[in-house]
Motif scaffolding. Structure first.
Motif, PDB file in Angstrom:
ATOM      1  N   LEU A 155      63.951 -20.556   7.153  1.00 23.51           N
ATOM      2  CA  LEU A 155      62.720 -21.153   6.660  1.00 23.51           C
ATOM      3  C   LEU A 155      61.597 -20.128   6.683  1.00 23.51           C
ATOM      4  N   MET A 156      60.764 -20.180   5.646  1.00 28.88           N
ATOM      5  CA  MET A 156      59.604 -19.298   5.630  1.00 28.88           C
ATOM      6  C   MET A 156      58.376 -20.174   5.377  1.00 28.88           C
ATOM      7  N   ASP A 157      57.536 -20.306   6.370  1.00 21.90           N
ATOM      8  CA  ASP A 157      56.363 -21.170   6.287  1.00 21.90           C
ATOM      9  C   ASP A 157      55.261 -20.438   5.520  1.00 21.90           C
ATOM     10  N   ASP A 172      52.193 -22.033   4.511  1.00 24.90           N
ATOM     11  CA  ASP A 172      51.005 -22.871   4.462  1.00 24.90           C
ATOM     12  C   ASP A 172      49.743 -22.012   4.513  1.00 24.90           C
ATOM     13  N   SER A 173      48.825 -22.248   3.572  1.00 24.10           N
ATOM     14  CA  SER A 173      47.532 -21.558   3.522  1.00 24.10           C
ATOM     15  C   SER A 173      47.643 -20.050   3.440  1.00 24.10           C
ATOM     16  N   LYS A 174      48.766 -19.521   2.922  1.00 25.61           N
ATOM     17  CA  LYS A 174      48.875 -18.068   2.772  1.00 25.61           C
ATOM     18  C   LYS A 174      48.472 -17.708   1.361  1.00 25.61           C
ATOM     19  N   HIS A 188      55.550 -10.568   2.581  1.00 27.84           N
ATOM     20  CA  HIS A 188      56.439 -11.106   3.605  1.00 27.84           C
ATOM     21  C   HIS A 188      57.837 -11.349   3.034  1.00 27.84           C
ATOM     22  N   ASN A 228      56.312 -17.346  11.294  1.00 28.91           N
ATOM     23  CA  ASN A 228      56.293 -18.812  11.169  1.00 28.91           C
ATOM     24  C   ASN A 228      55.464 -19.446  12.278  1.00 28.91           C
ATOM     25  N   ARG A 267      53.003 -18.102  13.910  1.00 31.64           N
ATOM     26  CA  ARG A 267      51.583 -17.836  13.660  1.00 31.64           C
ATOM     27  C   ARG A 267      51.029 -18.819  12.624  1.00 31.64           C
ATOM     28  N   VAL A 268      51.765 -18.972  11.543  1.00 33.18           N
ATOM     29  CA  VAL A 268      51.298 -19.866  10.472  1.00 33.18           C
ATOM     30  C   VAL A 268      51.262 -21.307  10.953  1.00 33.18           C
ATOM     31  N   ALA A 269      52.237 -21.657  11.816  1.00 31.83           N
ATOM     32  CA  ALA A 269      52.258 -23.035  12.345  1.00 31.83           C
ATOM     33  C   ALA A 269      50.983 -23.324  13.132  1.00 31.83           C
ATOM     34  N   ARG A 299      48.233 -23.882  10.803  1.00 32.04           N
ATOM     35  CA  ARG A 299      48.380 -25.166  10.117  1.00 32.04           C
ATOM     36  C   ARG A 299      47.945 -26.314  11.011  1.00 32.04           C
ATOM     37  N   ARG A 334      44.257 -26.503  11.058  1.00 29.33           N
ATOM     38  CA  ARG A 334      43.711 -27.047   9.813  1.00 29.33           C
ATOM     39  C   ARG A 334      43.896 -28.564   9.769  1.00 29.33           C
ATOM     40  N   ILE A 335      45.093 -29.021  10.157  1.00 27.17           N
ATOM     41  CA  ILE A 335      45.365 -30.463  10.104  1.00 27.17           C
ATOM     42  C   ILE A 335      44.444 -31.215  11.046  1.00 27.17           C
TER      43      ILE A 335
END
Lengths: 167, 229
Positions: A88-90, A92-94, A102, B120, B122-124, B127, B130-131
């Motif tokens: 999985l590659m998240d 969100d907001s990138k 990436h 992932n 870091r982005v989590a 997120r 933000r939520i």
């Protein structure tokens, strides 16, 4: 641009498609992108799909690439490898460049690998190669080998027509 | 040079080769064949045989074709088997180049997957933040709208009460059926005169038959709005 169809027809030009560096590694079998068509945090993925998915498919014609739209609250890219494992590659907001970098780093062949494959494809890895595309066209150009029969005829015992009694 | 009989030569029945063959000796090969003469290696080519070219007998066409077919099939099969075994050996062997490369690739792959999972995480975190922010904004919006609704309800209630009170007051001035004729008689007895006149000083003179001279100075009514002079 001939046949300027669509929103950004430059995406359909050969030059644009050829110039991409998104060659997936051998392990990767399937790419699926989940995102929404509206939403601030989906913006990067939307742009990535819009600009870079044609390039990806062009460079990897035998890999299935699927998009699933308006099903998920947060966008992600899911890659399936050849041993059944999925990664999985998240995203969100990138932003689009971040996603591109990436993705390229994790799933695509590096620049050095691509250069090496290009080198191999041109048969330049083995300097002894001769033939079309190499430095020497024929083995007769090499000093010490049998000279070109077009210039100096071969001796009789090397000629098939003589040996089979047809000469 | 005389290649004569050597007394120390022995012809073995089990098929051993003699190192120095003699044209008279019988050399037995594996007991089934015997060779009368083998040309020694250091003897040069005979004069009659020097420029001899071995004759190549031409085969009939059908035989040639059949032979070629058989050879092709055979070589194809052998090549396939050989290649397959080579490839399998490369694949399965632990120390081959492929195995080493595979190991390196696996190491690289693990490292990349690790990098991916870090990203992932870091982005989590981003997120989640933000939520949370969006959730709080939603809550604030909902409470604000609730308050607004409550205020509006209050205002409407007040308005309604006011109207009710006014109407109640108004109801008191209604004429009932019993007082109907009396009300008519009072109305007839007190006619209301809406006529009036205004002069340039802004005085109002009410009544149809009022003359300005009839009204005294102090009783004159002034217009409420200022007169432009």
């Amino acid at each position: 641009m001939p046949f300027m169809k669509g929103l950004a027809p430059i995406r359909r030009t050969l030059q644009y498609l050829e110039s991409s560096k998104l060659v997936l590694r051998e392990r990767v079998q399937l790419v699926s992108v989940n995102y929404n068509t509206h939403g601030e945090h989906h913006k990067g993925v939307q742009e990535f799909v819009f600009w870079h998915l044609p390039q990806l498919q062009y460079k990897n014609p035998n890999i299935q690439i699927a998009t699933f739209r308006n099903l998920t609250p947060t966008p992600f890219i899911r890659i399936f490898l050849d041993d059944g494992e999925d990664v999985l590659m998240d995203v969100d907001s990138k932003s689009r460049p971040e996603i591109y970098d990436h993705f390229r780093k994790i799933f695509c062949k590096s620049d050095s690998k691509l250069a090496q494959e290009e080198w191999e494809r041109q048969s330049r890895d083995n300097p002894a190669n001769f033939g079309w595309g190499c430095d020497r066209q024929c083995i007769c150009e090499v000093p010490g080998q049998v000279p070109c029969p077009g210039i100096i005829p071969l001796p009789k015992f090397m000629r098939g027509k003589y040996k089979s009694g047809k000469a | 040079m005389n290649i004569g009989v050597r007394s120390n030569l022995v012809a073995l029945g089990c098929g051993a080769r003699l190192w120095y063959p003699v044209h008279e000796a019988m050399v037995t090969l594996t007991g089934s064949q015997t060779v009368r003469w083998i040309k020694p290696r250091w003897v040069p080519v005979a004069k009659s045989k020097m420029f001899r070219i071995p004759e190549r007998k031409p085969l009939p066409l059908e035989e040639e074709v059949e032979l070629r077919c058989l050879y092709n099939n055979y070589y194809m099969a052998m090549r396939a088997i050989r290649r397959h075994l080579c490839e399998e050996r490369l694949r399965v062997s632990d120390t081959s180049e492929l195995a080493i490369k595979a190991e390196e690739e696996q190491a690289e792959h693990d490292q990349l997957m690790e990098h991916n999972s870090q990203e992932n995480l870091r982005v989590a975190a981003l997120r989640e933040a933000r939520i949370k922010k969006e959730f709080e904004a939603d809550l604030a919006r909902v409470t604000a709208s609730k308050e607004k609704l409550a205020k509006d309800a209050e205002k409407a209630e007040e308005e309604a009460l006011r109207i009710i009170n006014e109407t109640q007051e108004f109801v008191k001035t209604f004429i009932k059926r019993e007082d109907f004729e009396k009300a008519i008689e009072t109305a007839l007895a007190n006619p209301v005169d809406y006529n009036f006149a205004i002069d340039q000083q802004g005085n109002i003179f009410r009544g149809r038959s009022t003359r300005p001279e009839d009204v005294a100075e102090e009783d004159k009514e002034k217009l409420l709005f200022a007169v432009q002079s």
